[in-house]
Write a protein that holds these residues in place. Structure first.
Motif, PDB file in Angstrom:
ATOM      1  N   PHE A   1       0.815  -1.209   0.000  1.00 32.03           N
ATOM      2  CA  PHE A   1       0.000   0.000   0.000  1.00 32.03           C
ATOM      3  C   PHE A   1       0.851   1.262   0.000  1.00 32.03           C
ATOM      4  N   CYS A   2       1.942   1.249   0.727  1.00 37.92           N
ATOM      5  CA  CYS A   2       2.820   2.416   0.758  1.00 37.92           C
ATOM      6  C   CYS A   2       3.371   2.717  -0.636  1.00 37.92           C
ATOM      7  N   ASN A   3       3.839   1.687  -1.343  1.00 39.43           N
ATOM      8  CA  ASN A   3       4.379   1.903  -2.687  1.00 39.43           C
ATOM      9  C   ASN A   3       3.300   2.381  -3.657  1.00 39.43           C
ATOM     10  N   MET A   4       2.080   1.869  -3.516  1.00 42.74           N
ATOM     11  CA  MET A   4       0.974   2.319  -4.359  1.00 42.74           C
ATOM     12  C   MET A   4       0.672   3.799  -4.074  1.00 42.74           C
ATOM     13  N   CYS A   5       0.636   4.167  -2.807  1.00 44.68           N
ATOM     14  CA  CYS A   5       0.363   5.547  -2.425  1.00 44.68           C
ATOM     15  C   CYS A   5       1.492   6.477  -2.862  1.00 44.68           C
ATOM     16  N   CYS A   6       2.714   6.025  -2.719  1.00 43.08           N
ATOM     17  CA  CYS A   6       3.858   6.838  -3.115  1.00 43.08           C
ATOM     18  C   CYS A   6       3.876   7.058  -4.625  1.00 43.08           C
ATOM     19  N   ALA A   7       3.525   6.027  -5.385  1.00 48.54           N
ATOM     20  CA  ALA A   7       3.496   6.166  -6.841  1.00 48.54           C
ATOM     21  C   ALA A   7       2.481   7.230  -7.265  1.00 48.54           C
ATOM     22  N   LYS A   8       1.371   7.312  -6.533  1.00 44.51           N
ATOM     23  CA  LYS A   8       0.342   8.303  -6.864  1.00 44.51           C
ATOM     24  C   LYS A   8       0.721   9.685  -6.346  1.00 44.51           C
ATOM     25  N   CYS A   9       1.197   9.766  -5.109  1.00 44.89           N
ATOM     26  CA  CYS A   9       1.401  11.054  -4.431  1.00 44.89           C
ATOM     27  C   CYS A   9       2.835  11.580  -4.509  1.00 44.89           C
ATOM     28  N   LEU A  10       3.794  10.701  -4.809  1.00 48.14           N
ATOM     29  CA  LEU A  10       5.224  11.037  -4.808  1.00 48.14           C
ATOM     30  C   LEU A  10       5.641  11.654  -3.473  1.00 48.14           C
ATOM     31  N   CYS A  11       5.125  11.059  -2.402  1.00 51.80           N
ATOM     32  CA  CYS A  11       5.435  11.517  -1.057  1.00 51.80           C
ATOM     33  C   CYS A  11       5.176  10.382  -0.085  1.00 51.80           C
ATOM     34  N   VAL A  12       6.036  10.247   0.906  1.00 46.16           N
ATOM     35  CA  VAL A  12       5.848   9.299   2.007  1.00 46.16           C
ATOM     36  C   VAL A  12       6.150  10.084   3.278  1.00 46.16           C
ATOM     37  N   PRO A  13       5.238  10.073   4.259  1.00 47.00           N
ATOM     38  CA  PRO A  13       5.494  10.815   5.495  1.00 47.00           C
ATOM     39  C   PRO A  13       6.755  10.324   6.203  1.00 47.00           C
ATOM     40  N   SER A  14       7.382  11.210   6.927  1.00 48.36           N
ATOM     41  CA  SER A  14       8.592  10.838   7.660  1.00 48.36           C
ATOM     42  C   SER A  14       8.242   9.914   8.818  1.00 48.36           C
ATOM     43  N   GLY A  15       9.195   9.145   9.245  1.00 45.17           N
ATOM     44  CA  GLY A  15       9.000   8.252  10.379  1.00 45.17           C
ATOM     45  C   GLY A  15       8.325   6.949   9.983  1.00 45.17           C
ATOM     46  N   THR A  16       8.077   6.125  10.991  1.00 45.98           N
ATOM     47  CA  THR A  16       7.472   4.821  10.739  1.00 45.98           C
ATOM     48  C   THR A  16       5.974   4.825  11.032  1.00 45.98           C
ATOM     49  N   TYR A  17       5.472   5.922  11.588  1.00 40.47           N
ATOM     50  CA  TYR A  17       4.050   6.019  11.916  1.00 40.47           C
ATOM     51  C   TYR A  17       3.673   7.492  12.060  1.00 40.47           C
ATOM     52  N   GLY A  18       2.454   7.827  11.664  1.00 36.94           N
ATOM     53  CA  GLY A  18       1.974   9.192  11.832  1.00 36.94           C
ATOM     54  C   GLY A  18       2.577  10.157  10.829  1.00 36.94           C
ATOM     55  N   HIS A  19       2.560  11.432  11.130  1.00 38.27           N
ATOM     56  CA  HIS A  19       3.109  12.525  10.306  1.00 38.27           C
ATOM     57  C   HIS A  19       2.448  12.616   8.938  1.00 38.27           C
ATOM     58  N   LYS A  20       1.237  12.072   8.782  1.00 38.73           N
ATOM     59  CA  LYS A  20       0.585  12.066   7.473  1.00 38.73           C
ATOM     60  C   LYS A  20       0.227  13.458   6.978  1.00 38.73           C
ATOM     61  N   GLU A  21       0.182  14.435   7.881  1.00 37.08           N
ATOM     62  CA  GLU A  21      -0.127  15.806   7.461  1.00 37.08           C
ATOM     63  C   GLU A  21       0.948  16.356   6.517  1.00 37.08           C
ATOM     64  N   GLU A  22       2.118  15.738   6.481  1.00 39.11           N
ATOM     65  CA  GLU A  22       3.188  16.155   5.576  1.00 39.11           C
ATOM     66  C   GLU A  22       2.830  15.873   4.116  1.00 39.11           C
ATOM     67  N   CYS A  23       1.937  14.919   3.891  1.00 39.85           N
ATOM     68  CA  CYS A  23       1.557  14.497   2.534  1.00 39.85           C
ATOM     69  C   CYS A  23       0.028  14.452   2.421  1.00 39.85           C
ATOM     70  N   PRO A  24      -0.607  15.563   2.084  1.00 46.81           N
ATOM     71  CA  PRO A  24      -2.073  15.574   2.027  1.00 46.81           C
ATOM     72  C   PRO A  24      -2.667  14.507   1.105  1.00 46.81           C
ATOM     73  N   CYS A  25      -2.092  14.271  -0.051  1.00 49.09           N
ATOM     74  CA  CYS A  25      -2.599  13.245  -0.972  1.00 49.09           C
ATOM     75  C   CYS A  25      -2.553  11.880  -0.295  1.00 49.09           C
ATOM     76  N   TYR A  26      -1.436  11.573   0.307  1.00 52.39           N
ATOM     77  CA  TYR A  26      -1.214  10.303   1.012  1.00 52.39           C
ATOM     78  C   TYR A  26      -2.209  10.187   2.170  1.00 52.39           C
ATOM     79  N   ASN A  27      -2.427  11.276   2.871  1.00 56.53           N
ATOM     80  CA  ASN A  27      -3.304  11.294   4.043  1.00 56.53           C
ATOM     81  C   ASN A  27      -4.785  11.177   3.662  1.00 56.53           C
ATOM     82  N   ASN A  28      -5.188  11.789   2.561  1.00 53.24           N
ATOM     83  CA  ASN A  28      -6.605  11.890   2.214  1.00 53.24           C
ATOM     84  C   ASN A  28      -7.125  10.754   1.336  1.00 53.24           C
TER      85      ASN A  28
END
Length: 96
Positions: free
Chosen positions: A58-85
């Motif tokens: 799922f992370c790779n699928m989301c990254c391919a679409k959003c070109l962003c992965v939040p920092s850390g191993t959990y949380g921080h999704k506000e850094e990537c609105p596409c990934y978060n939403n």
């Protein structure tokens, strides 16, 4: 209180500006990755989970679409609105 000299003011401004730049560059942000960087970013993102295989998928699928992965191993999704939403049909988060 003593007034700052032009040199002191310039140094203080540079210090504050460089600190802000470092924080923004570390956080990444929407579209900050190239597609070939997704695998490494997701490998780190999913490194602490016991459900590694689905997390990576799922992370790779989301990254391919959003070109962003939040920092850390959990949380921080506000850094990537596409990934978060991006949500599942049930309204749950699609991206880990």
């Amino acid at each position: 209180m003593a007034r700052l000299s032009l040199l002191q003011s310039s140094l203080l401004f540079f210090l504050i500006a460089s600190t802000c730049f470092v924080e923004v560059s570390l956080a990444g942000g929407e579209g900050s990755l190239r597609p070939e960087q997704c695998a490494a970013a997701c490998d780190y993102r999913c490194s602490a989970t016991s459900h590694r295989k689905p997390c990576l998928s799922f992370c790779n699928m989301c990254c391919a679409k959003c070109l962003c992965v939040p920092s850390g191993t959990y949380g921080h999704k506000e850094e990537c609105p596409c990934y978060n939403n991006w949500k599942t049909k049930e309204g749950k988060p699609k991206c880990p």
